[in-house]
Design a protein around this motif. Structure first.
Motif, PDB file in Angstrom:
ATOM      1  N   LYS A 195       0.829  -1.207   0.000  1.00  0.00           N
ATOM      2  CA  LYS A 195       0.000   0.000   0.000  1.00  0.00           C
ATOM      3  C   LYS A 195       0.869   1.265   0.000  1.00  0.00           C
ATOM      4  N   LYS A 196       1.925   1.244   0.813  1.00  0.00           N
ATOM      5  CA  LYS A 196       2.820   2.400   0.875  1.00  0.00           C
ATOM      6  C   LYS A 196       3.529   2.599  -0.465  1.00  0.00           C
ATOM      7  N   ALA A 197       3.938   1.481  -1.077  1.00  0.00           N
ATOM      8  CA  ALA A 197       4.614   1.564  -2.373  1.00  0.00           C
ATOM      9  C   ALA A 197       3.678   2.135  -3.431  1.00  0.00           C
ATOM     10  N   TYR A 198       2.426   1.702  -3.412  1.00  0.00           N
ATOM     11  CA  TYR A 198       1.455   2.224  -4.381  1.00  0.00           C
ATOM     12  C   TYR A 198       1.288   3.730  -4.223  1.00  0.00           C
ATOM     13  N   ARG A 199       1.143   4.187  -2.983  1.00  0.00           N
ATOM     14  CA  ARG A 199       0.971   5.632  -2.761  1.00  0.00           C
ATOM     15  C   ARG A 199       2.200   6.404  -3.228  1.00  0.00           C
ATOM     16  N   ARG A 200       3.373   5.841  -2.969  1.00  0.00           N
ATOM     17  CA  ARG A 200       4.617   6.507  -3.369  1.00  0.00           C
ATOM     18  C   ARG A 200       4.727   6.589  -4.893  1.00  0.00           C
ATOM     19  N   MET A 201       4.437   5.477  -5.574  1.00  0.00           N
ATOM     20  CA  MET A 201       4.560   5.460  -7.031  1.00  0.00           C
ATOM     21  C   MET A 201       3.464   6.271  -7.703  1.00  0.00           C
ATOM     22  N   ALA A 202       2.276   6.250  -7.119  1.00  0.00           N
ATOM     23  CA  ALA A 202       1.183   7.054  -7.676  1.00  0.00           C
ATOM     24  C   ALA A 202       1.536   8.530  -7.621  1.00  0.00           C
ATOM     25  N   MET A 203       2.222   8.923  -6.560  1.00  0.00           N
ATOM     26  CA  MET A 203       2.647  10.315  -6.436  1.00  0.00           C
ATOM     27  C   MET A 203       3.778  10.619  -7.419  1.00  0.00           C
ATOM     28  N   LYS A 204       4.724   9.687  -7.548  1.00  0.00           N
ATOM     29  CA  LYS A 204       5.871   9.888  -8.435  1.00  0.00           C
ATOM     30  C   LYS A 204       5.433  10.009  -9.896  1.00  0.00           C
ATOM     31  N   TYR A 205       4.461   9.180 -10.294  1.00  0.00           N
ATOM     32  CA  TYR A 205       4.046   9.136 -11.690  1.00  0.00           C
ATOM     33  C   TYR A 205       2.754   9.908 -11.971  1.00  0.00           C
ATOM     34  N   HIS A 206       2.285  10.677 -11.007  1.00  0.00           N
ATOM     35  CA  HIS A 206       1.038  11.424 -11.238  1.00  0.00           C
ATOM     36  C   HIS A 206       1.218  12.389 -12.405  1.00  0.00           C
ATOM     37  N   PRO A 207       0.238  12.463 -13.302  1.00  0.00           N
ATOM     38  CA  PRO A 207       0.343  13.356 -14.469  1.00  0.00           C
ATOM     39  C   PRO A 207       0.627  14.811 -14.104  1.00  0.00           C
ATOM     40  N   ASP A 208       0.217  15.245 -12.941  1.00  0.00           N
ATOM     41  CA  ASP A 208       0.484  16.630 -12.541  1.00  0.00           C
ATOM     42  C   ASP A 208       1.974  16.919 -12.430  1.00  0.00           C
ATOM     43  N   LYS A 209       2.781  15.871 -12.265  1.00  0.00           N
ATOM     44  CA  LYS A 209       4.226  16.049 -12.154  1.00  0.00           C
ATOM     45  C   LYS A 209       4.826  16.627 -13.434  1.00  0.00           C
ATOM     46  N   VAL A 210       4.142  16.402 -14.565  1.00  0.00           N
ATOM     47  CA  VAL A 210       4.636  16.940 -15.840  1.00  0.00           C
ATOM     48  C   VAL A 210       3.631  17.898 -16.465  1.00  0.00           C
ATOM     49  N   SER A 211       2.784  18.493 -15.642  1.00  0.00           N
ATOM     50  CA  SER A 211       1.783  19.431 -16.160  1.00  0.00           C
ATOM     51  C   SER A 211       2.439  20.637 -16.824  1.00  0.00           C
ATOM     52  N   HIS A 212       3.678  20.948 -16.405  1.00  0.00           N
ATOM     53  CA  HIS A 212       4.392  22.086 -16.988  1.00  0.00           C
ATOM     54  C   HIS A 212       4.770  21.844 -18.447  1.00  0.00           C
ATOM     55  N   LEU A 213       4.667  20.593 -18.900  1.00  0.00           N
ATOM     56  CA  LEU A 213       4.981  20.290 -20.296  1.00  0.00           C
ATOM     57  C   LEU A 213       3.806  20.542 -21.227  1.00  0.00           C
ATOM     58  N   GLY A 214       2.649  20.818 -20.662  1.00  0.00           N
ATOM     59  CA  GLY A 214       1.472  21.076 -21.482  1.00  0.00           C
ATOM     60  C   GLY A 214       0.621  19.836 -21.669  1.00  0.00           C
ATOM     61  N   GLU A 215      -0.580  20.018 -22.159  1.00  0.00           N
ATOM     62  CA  GLU A 215      -1.554  18.944 -22.260  1.00  0.00           C
ATOM     63  C   GLU A 215      -1.122  17.835 -23.214  1.00  0.00           C
ATOM     64  N   ASP A 216      -0.412  18.180 -24.285  1.00  0.00           N
ATOM     65  CA  ASP A 216      -0.005  17.162 -25.255  1.00  0.00           C
ATOM     66  C   ASP A 216       0.841  16.079 -24.601  1.00  0.00           C
ATOM     67  N   PHE A 217       1.845  16.477 -23.843  1.00  0.00           N
ATOM     68  CA  PHE A 217       2.724  15.508 -23.204  1.00  0.00           C
ATOM     69  C   PHE A 217       2.099  14.921 -21.955  1.00  0.00           C
ATOM     70  N   ARG A 218       1.215  15.652 -21.319  1.00  0.00           N
ATOM     71  CA  ARG A 218       0.561  15.146 -20.110  1.00  0.00           C
ATOM     72  C   ARG A 218      -0.316  13.937 -20.426  1.00  0.00           C
ATOM     73  N   LYS A 219      -0.850  13.880 -21.641  1.00  0.00           N
ATOM     74  CA  LYS A 219      -1.712  12.756 -22.024  1.00  0.00           C
ATOM     75  C   LYS A 219      -0.963  11.434 -21.918  1.00  0.00           C
ATOM     76  N   ASP A 220       0.295  11.415 -22.301  1.00  0.00           N
ATOM     77  CA  ASP A 220       1.067  10.186 -22.216  1.00  0.00           C
ATOM     78  C   ASP A 220       1.372   9.839 -20.767  1.00  0.00           C
ATOM     79  N   ALA A 221       1.506  10.851 -19.915  1.00  0.00           N
ATOM     80  CA  ALA A 221       1.749  10.611 -18.493  1.00  0.00           C
ATOM     81  C   ALA A 221       0.564   9.902 -17.855  1.00  0.00           C
ATOM     82  N   ASP A 222      -0.626  10.126 -18.380  1.00  0.00           N
ATOM     83  CA  ASP A 222      -1.815   9.426 -17.873  1.00  0.00           C
ATOM     84  C   ASP A 222      -1.648   7.913 -18.003  1.00  0.00           C
TER      85      ASP A 222
END
Length: 242
Positions: A195-222
């Protein structure tokens, strides 16, 4: 070049110079000469990773992966065009492919290019580069060993942690205990550690982490975020976790 010029040229920042800029000198000088670059006084403007810097890096690294086996097939170019079409639309895909063809004609100093990227790009964006490179490599439904080796080298040169690289690799190239590797844990982990690992990875890979790249690149982060959730669900089902 319309929309392509906007995302590749809007704010190249620190990545406009150095070995990466040398590879793309034709692009900076001619292809998108009407786009305003964030370069001041002849020196790059340092700051957060921009869509332009990310897009430029992605194209060069895609070329390096495609050249891995010593040949570039028409089918590979078609796969890349389809990838860019899904991400950015048909017009930008055509423009991106034109630029990619020119990059493929050049020698790419991969270590130097990656070192420049690592020095000037935030870690979340570098993780996103690796994820997108695996996506392009997998576009034809198979994985070429030479391409996988190059992606591994790129990951190393970009200073990506080994566990993070294996996490992303297992999203595309399943191995034994892939779900656990995606969450960066061992099968012997307790339910609470899962459970802790899931929360950590979900935070690490959350699309908001690359929101500064714009919507085009954020789609792949999803997609990366979804893979973490899918891995967690598989482990929960396997363990009958609540």
């Amino acid at each position: 070049m319309g929309s392509f010029a906007r995302w590749i040229g809007g704010g190249l920042g620190a990545l406009a110079g150095g070995p990466l800029g040398a590879v793309l000198g034709f692009l900076i000088g001619t292809v998108i000469d009407n786009t305003r670059f964030e370069v001041h006084g002849g020196r790059p403007a340092y700051g957060p990773t921009t869509p332009g810097g990310f897009g430029m890096s992605l194209l060069v690294l895609i070329a390096a992966v495609m050249k891995a086996d010593g040949r570039v097939l028409r089918s590979e170019l078609d796969f890349v065009k389809q990838f860019f079409t899904r991400q950015f639309g048909p017009d930008s895909a055509t423009d991106a492919l034109q630029v990619l063809r020119d990059i493929l004609k050049q020698e790419i100093p991969l270590r130097d290019v990656c070192s420049q990227i690592a020095m000037n790009m935030d870690y979340s964006s570098r993780l996103q580069l690796i994820h997108m490179l695996f996506g392009v490599s997998a576009a034809d439904g198979r994985y070429d060993e030479a391409e996988l080796k190059v992606i591994g080298r790129i990951s190393e040169y970009l200073n990506i942690a080994g566990a993070d690289y294996m996490s992303i690799r297992n999203m595309f190239v399943p191995e034994t205990d892939s779900s656990y590797k995606i969450l960066e844990i061992e099968r012997i982990a307790t339910d609470e550690e899962v459970k802790k690992a899931y929360r950590r990875m979900a935070m690490k890979y959350h699309p908001d982490k690359v929101s500064h790249l714009g919507e085009d690149f954020r789609k792949d982060a999803d997609e990366k975020f979804k893979k973490v959730n899918e891995a967690y669900k598989r482990i929960k089902k396997e363990r009958n976790m609540a």
